[in-house]
Write a protein that holds these residues in place. Structure first.
Motif, short mmCIF file in Angstrom:
data_model
loop_
_atom_site.label_atom_id
_atom_site.label_comp_id
_atom_site.label_asym_id
_atom_site.label_seq_id
_atom_site.Cartn_x
_atom_site.Cartn_y
_atom_site.Cartn_z
N ALA A 1 25.46 37.09 64.88
CA ALA A 1 26.76 37.44 64.23
C ALA A 1 26.79 38.89 63.94
O ALA A 1 27.89 39.53 63.55
CB ALA A 1 26.89 36.55 62.92
N ALA A 2 25.80 39.91 64.30
CA ALA A 2 25.86 41.17 63.88
C ALA A 2 25.38 42.26 65.04
O ALA A 2 25.03 41.81 65.97
CB ALA A 2 24.69 41.50 62.67
N SER A 3 25.88 43.32 64.83
CA SER A 3 25.55 44.31 65.92
C SER A 3 24.30 45.34 65.48
O SER A 3 24.24 45.39 64.24
CB SER A 3 26.86 45.44 66.29
OG SER A 3 27.97 44.46 66.89
N PRO A 4 23.47 45.76 66.31
CA PRO A 4 22.33 46.61 65.84
C PRO A 4 22.96 47.98 65.28
O PRO A 4 23.98 48.35 65.90
CB PRO A 4 21.50 46.81 67.19
CG PRO A 4 22.47 46.47 68.13
CD PRO A 4 23.59 45.44 67.94
N GLN A 5 22.17 48.50 64.53
CA GLN A 5 22.37 49.89 64.43
C GLN A 5 22.51 50.85 65.31
O GLN A 5 21.35 50.71 66.28
CB GLN A 5 21.52 50.45 62.93
CG GLN A 5 21.71 51.87 62.45
CD GLN A 5 20.88 52.15 61.42
OE1 GLN A 5 20.10 51.28 61.09
NE2 GLN A 5 21.13 53.10 60.78
N PRO A 6 23.29 51.81 65.70
CA PRO A 6 23.14 52.52 66.80
C PRO A 6 22.11 53.27 66.88
O PRO A 6 21.36 53.96 65.73
CB PRO A 6 24.25 53.65 66.53
CG PRO A 6 25.40 52.77 65.86
CD PRO A 6 24.56 51.87 64.84
N PRO A 7 21.20 53.34 67.93
CA PRO A 7 19.99 54.12 68.00
C PRO A 7 20.05 55.49 67.53
O PRO A 7 18.83 55.98 66.82
CB PRO A 7 19.70 54.11 69.69
CG PRO A 7 20.37 52.93 70.04
CD PRO A 7 21.60 52.78 69.36
N ARG A 8 21.02 56.19 67.92
CA ARG A 8 21.02 57.63 67.42
C ARG A 8 21.24 57.69 65.69
O ARG A 8 20.68 58.91 65.51
CB ARG A 8 22.25 58.26 68.14
CG ARG A 8 22.13 58.52 69.46
CD ARG A 8 23.21 59.06 70.21
NE ARG A 8 24.29 59.96 69.67
CZ ARG A 8 23.77 61.40 69.76
NH1 ARG A 8 22.73 61.80 70.42
NH2 ARG A 8 24.47 62.33 69.24
N GLU A 9 21.30 56.79 65.22
CA GLU A 9 21.47 56.75 63.42
C GLU A 9 19.96 56.76 63.45
O GLU A 9 19.65 57.34 62.26
CB GLU A 9 22.30 55.54 63.10
CG GLU A 9 23.72 55.72 63.18
CD GLU A 9 24.47 54.87 62.43
OE1 GLU A 9 23.88 53.92 61.80
OE2 GLU A 9 25.80 54.63 62.79
N LEU A 10 19.15 56.41 64.11
CA LEU A 10 17.66 56.06 63.73
C LEU A 10 16.86 57.12 64.21
O LEU A 10 15.71 57.74 63.81
CB LEU A 10 17.07 54.85 64.03
CG LEU A 10 17.92 53.45 63.22
CD1 LEU A 10 17.34 52.49 63.98
CD2 LEU A 10 17.28 53.49 61.69
N ALA A 11 17.36 57.61 65.35
CA ALA A 11 16.71 58.64 66.17
C ALA A 11 17.57 59.50 66.91
O ALA A 11 18.14 59.38 67.93
CB ALA A 11 15.74 58.06 67.32
N PRO A 12 18.06 60.63 66.19
CA PRO A 12 19.37 61.47 66.66
C PRO A 12 18.96 62.10 67.86
O PRO A 12 19.81 62.41 68.72
CB PRO A 12 19.31 62.84 65.74
CG PRO A 12 18.73 61.94 64.26
CD PRO A 12 17.73 61.04 64.92
N ASP A 13 17.78 62.24 68.38
CA ASP A 13 17.35 62.96 69.78
C ASP A 13 17.76 61.83 70.97
O ASP A 13 17.33 62.41 72.10
CB ASP A 13 15.98 63.54 69.57
CG ASP A 13 14.95 62.41 69.43
OD1 ASP A 13 15.32 61.42 68.74
OD2 ASP A 13 13.95 62.61 70.23
N VAL A 14 17.99 60.70 70.62
CA VAL A 14 18.42 59.74 71.91
C VAL A 14 19.69 60.23 72.36
O VAL A 14 20.81 60.55 71.90
CB VAL A 14 18.63 58.46 71.43
CG1 VAL A 14 19.27 57.69 72.58
CG2 VAL A 14 17.44 57.76 70.51
N PRO A 15 19.76 60.50 73.77
CA PRO A 15 21.11 61.05 74.57
C PRO A 15 21.80 59.94 74.41
O PRO A 15 21.91 58.72 74.15
CB PRO A 15 20.42 61.12 76.14
CG PRO A 15 18.83 61.43 75.92
CD PRO A 15 18.44 60.43 74.95
N PRO A 16 23.21 60.46 74.20
CA PRO A 16 24.23 59.48 73.98
C PRO A 16 24.53 58.59 75.20
O PRO A 16 24.92 57.14 74.99
CB PRO A 16 25.70 60.53 73.69
CG PRO A 16 25.31 61.68 73.43
CD PRO A 16 23.61 61.70 73.99
#
Length: 91
Positions: free
Chosen positions: A50-65
């Motif tokens: 029922a949920a979507s994961p938190q966007p990776p860039r919110e946890l690791a800002p260096d992840v390329p979009p």
């Protein structure tokens, strides 16, 4: 387990189910966190279905979009919204 594996129906299992598992591993590699953090199996099953994961860039800002987009598409709840198979994910 992918959302379709948790449901009582066993239809729709196939390569997109494996893509979801690869998405989980990619998410963990990018963020160091699980995409659906839970304290127990029931909570995990509820989050996965029922949920979507938190966007990776919110946890690791260096992840390329673009890589974040690949990861989130692999983790789409609906198998039809994921990559069709591992080759499509790799491309």
């Amino acid at each position: 387990m992918a959302p379709e594996q948790i449901s009582a129906e066993r239809t729709g299992l196939g390569p997109p189910t494996d893509v979801w598992a690869l998405g989980v591993l990619l998410y963990e590699a990018l963020t160091g966190e699980r995409p659906f953090p839970a304290e127990n199996w029931l909570e995990l099953a509820a989050l996965v279905t029922a949920a979507s994961p938190q966007p990776p860039r919110e946890l690791a800002p260096d992840v390329p979009p673009g890589l974040e987009a690949v990861c989130l598409q692999a983790l789409a709840a609906d198998p039809a919204d994921r990559y069709a198979d591992g080759d499509a994910l790799a491309d």
